[in-house]
Design a protein around this motif. Structure first.
Motif, short mmCIF file in Angstrom:
data_model
loop_
_atom_site.label_atom_id
_atom_site.label_comp_id
_atom_site.label_asym_id
_atom_site.label_seq_id
_atom_site.Cartn_x
_atom_site.Cartn_y
_atom_site.Cartn_z
N GLU A 74 0.83 -1.20 0.00
CA GLU A 74 0.00 0.00 0.00
C GLU A 74 0.87 1.25 0.00
O GLU A 74 0.55 2.25 -0.66
N ALA A 75 1.97 1.22 0.74
CA ALA A 75 2.87 2.37 0.77
C ALA A 75 3.46 2.62 -0.62
O ALA A 75 3.59 3.77 -1.05
N VAL A 76 3.81 1.55 -1.33
CA VAL A 76 4.37 1.70 -2.68
C VAL A 76 3.33 2.28 -3.63
O VAL A 76 3.65 3.10 -4.49
N ARG A 77 2.08 1.88 -3.48
CA ARG A 77 1.01 2.46 -4.31
C ARG A 77 0.87 3.96 -4.05
O ARG A 77 0.61 4.74 -4.96
N ALA A 81 1.78 7.18 -6.85
CA ALA A 81 0.85 8.27 -7.18
C ALA A 81 1.55 9.61 -7.32
O ALA A 81 1.03 10.52 -7.97
N LEU A 82 2.75 9.74 -6.75
CA LEU A 82 3.49 11.00 -6.85
C LEU A 82 3.90 11.31 -8.29
O LEU A 82 4.18 12.46 -8.61
N GLY A 84 1.87 10.37 -10.86
CA GLY A 84 0.65 10.32 -11.66
C GLY A 84 0.34 11.67 -12.30
O GLY A 84 0.74 12.73 -11.80
N THR A 85 -0.41 11.63 -13.38
CA THR A 85 -0.73 12.84 -14.13
C THR A 85 -1.43 13.88 -13.27
O THR A 85 -1.08 15.08 -13.30
N ALA A 86 -2.41 13.45 -12.49
CA ALA A 86 -3.20 14.39 -11.69
C ALA A 86 -2.32 15.18 -10.72
O ALA A 86 -2.40 16.42 -10.65
N LEU A 87 -1.48 14.47 -9.98
CA LEU A 87 -0.66 15.15 -8.98
C LEU A 87 0.41 16.02 -9.63
O LEU A 87 0.68 17.13 -9.16
N VAL A 88 1.00 15.53 -10.72
CA VAL A 88 2.02 16.33 -11.41
C VAL A 88 1.40 17.62 -11.97
O VAL A 88 2.01 18.69 -11.90
N VAL A 89 0.19 17.52 -12.50
CA VAL A 89 -0.49 18.72 -13.01
C VAL A 89 -0.74 19.71 -11.88
O VAL A 89 -0.52 20.92 -12.03
N VAL A 90 -1.20 19.21 -10.73
CA VAL A 90 -1.46 20.09 -9.59
C VAL A 90 -0.17 20.77 -9.14
O VAL A 90 -0.14 22.00 -8.92
N ILE A 91 0.90 20.01 -9.01
CA ILE A 91 2.18 20.57 -8.58
C ILE A 91 2.68 21.61 -9.58
O ILE A 91 3.17 22.68 -9.21
N THR A 92 2.52 21.31 -10.86
CA THR A 92 2.98 22.23 -11.90
C THR A 92 2.19 23.53 -11.87
O THR A 92 2.76 24.64 -11.93
N VAL A 93 0.86 23.42 -11.79
CA VAL A 93 0.01 24.62 -11.77
C VAL A 93 0.31 25.48 -10.55
O VAL A 93 0.45 26.70 -10.66
N VAL A 94 0.40 24.85 -9.39
CA VAL A 94 0.68 25.60 -8.16
C VAL A 94 2.05 26.28 -8.25
O VAL A 94 2.21 27.45 -7.87
N SER A 95 3.03 25.57 -8.78
CA SER A 95 4.38 26.14 -8.91
C SER A 95 4.39 27.32 -9.86
O SER A 95 4.99 28.37 -9.57
N SER A 150 8.46 4.81 -19.13
CA SER A 150 7.52 4.97 -18.03
C SER A 150 7.07 6.42 -17.94
O SER A 150 7.88 7.32 -17.72
N GLY A 151 5.76 6.64 -18.11
CA GLY A 151 5.22 8.00 -18.02
C GLY A 151 5.37 8.58 -16.63
O GLY A 151 5.69 9.77 -16.48
N HIS A 152 5.14 7.75 -15.62
CA HIS A 152 5.29 8.22 -14.24
C HIS A 152 6.73 8.67 -13.97
O HIS A 152 6.96 9.72 -13.35
N SER A 153 7.69 7.89 -14.43
CA SER A 153 9.09 8.24 -14.22
C SER A 153 9.47 9.49 -14.99
O SER A 153 10.19 10.36 -14.48
N THR A 154 8.99 9.59 -16.23
CA THR A 154 9.29 10.77 -17.04
C THR A 154 8.72 12.03 -16.41
O THR A 154 9.43 13.04 -16.25
N MET A 155 7.45 11.99 -16.05
CA MET A 155 6.78 13.18 -15.53
C MET A 155 7.32 13.59 -14.16
O MET A 155 7.53 14.77 -13.89
N SER A 156 7.55 12.60 -13.28
CA SER A 156 8.06 12.94 -11.94
C SER A 156 9.47 13.51 -12.04
O SER A 156 9.81 14.47 -11.32
N THR A 157 10.30 12.95 -12.92
CA THR A 157 11.66 13.46 -13.06
C THR A 157 11.66 14.88 -13.59
O THR A 157 12.34 15.77 -13.05
N ALA A 158 10.89 15.13 -14.65
CA ALA A 158 10.82 16.47 -15.22
C ALA A 158 10.26 17.48 -14.22
O ALA A 158 10.82 18.56 -14.04
N ALA A 159 9.16 17.12 -13.56
CA ALA A 159 8.49 18.06 -12.67
C ALA A 159 9.31 18.35 -11.42
O ALA A 159 9.56 19.52 -11.08
#
Length: 234
Positions: A74-77, A81-82, A84-95, A150-159
């Motif tokens: 459960e912790a890994v899940r 999520a960090l 994931g598209t939704a969270l990356v979008v939120v972090i990007t917009v807030v930043s 991996s989209g998650h890896s790409t997006m989290s690394t970039a963001a």
């Protein structure tokens, strides 16, 4: 026709200082590694290593069971999520909004540009290579697209790397700069590991995502330096 005076030309050249040249070398290296990894993946040269690494994270007696307790799963899940598209979008917009509020327009542009470029290049690469998802073990998370990169890896690394770089450019204290980068690195590594642990990506997918995301974070850093965005302690 625009003519530059010697003084103007010298100021332009000075913008591309040693650190920018290093950034260019690193960005080129990230792109080169991504393309070579993609070529080896397409030729099936890394399949054996990918399979071995995934199975290392599974119960030898039951490949459908990831190592660790249910709480670990459960912790890994939660960690995955960090990226994931939704969270990356939120972090990007807030930043972006935070940078604009503080009149750091170039910082806002770099943040938005790096994440958008990472998203577009990741989706394009998935369509181009069309790699199937791992079939060795059951997927512990919902998936709907191709596997490489991996989209998650790409997006989290970039963001997260871009955000850490932008924060560090405004922070005068070395410890604070280091903290920003360490936290970003922990998130990036954690997200990448989680994708393999959950059986939804091959390890090479994650490595490809890290390279692609790092490429755009480095491009953002180069743009920031070349435009001489106001910074402190840099």
């Amino acid at each position: 026709m625009v003519r530059l005076t010697p003084a103007q030309l010298w100021r332009f050249v000075k913008r591309f200082e040693a650190r920018v040249l290093i950034g260019l070398v690193l960005a080129t290296g990230a792109l080169w590694t991504f393309l070579n990894l993609a070529e080896e993946m397409s030729e099936g040269e890394i399949d054996a290593v990918d399979r071995r690494l995934i199975l290392m994270l599974r119960n030898p007696a039951d490949p459908s069971d990831p190592i660790g307790s249910r709480n670990v799963e459960e912790a890994v899940r939660d960690i995955t999520a960090l990226g994931g598209t939704a969270l990356v979008v939120v972090i990007t917009v807030v930043s972006v909004l935070a940078f604009l509020f503080h009149k750091k327009r170039i910082h806002a542009l770099v943040m938005a540009g790096a994440v958008l470029a990472a998203w577009a290049s990741s989706d394009l690469s998935k369509m181009l290579y069309g790699r199937p998802r791992p079939d060795l073990v059951p997927h512990e998370a919902y998936v709907y697209s191709a596997s490489f990169p991996s989209g998650h890896s790409t997006m989290s690394t970039a963001a997260f790397l871009t955000l850490a770089m932008l924060v560090a450019s405004l922070e005068p204290r070395r410890r604070s700069k280091a903290l920003a980068y360490v936290l970003a690195a922990l998130v990036v590594v954690g997200v990448g590991f989680s994708r393999v642990y959950l059986g939804v990506h091959w390890p090479s997918d994650v490595l490809g995502g890290w390279c692609l995301g790092a490429l755009w974070a480095l491009v953002g850093w180069i743009v920031l330096r070349a435009l001489h965005a106001p910074t402190r302690g840099s």
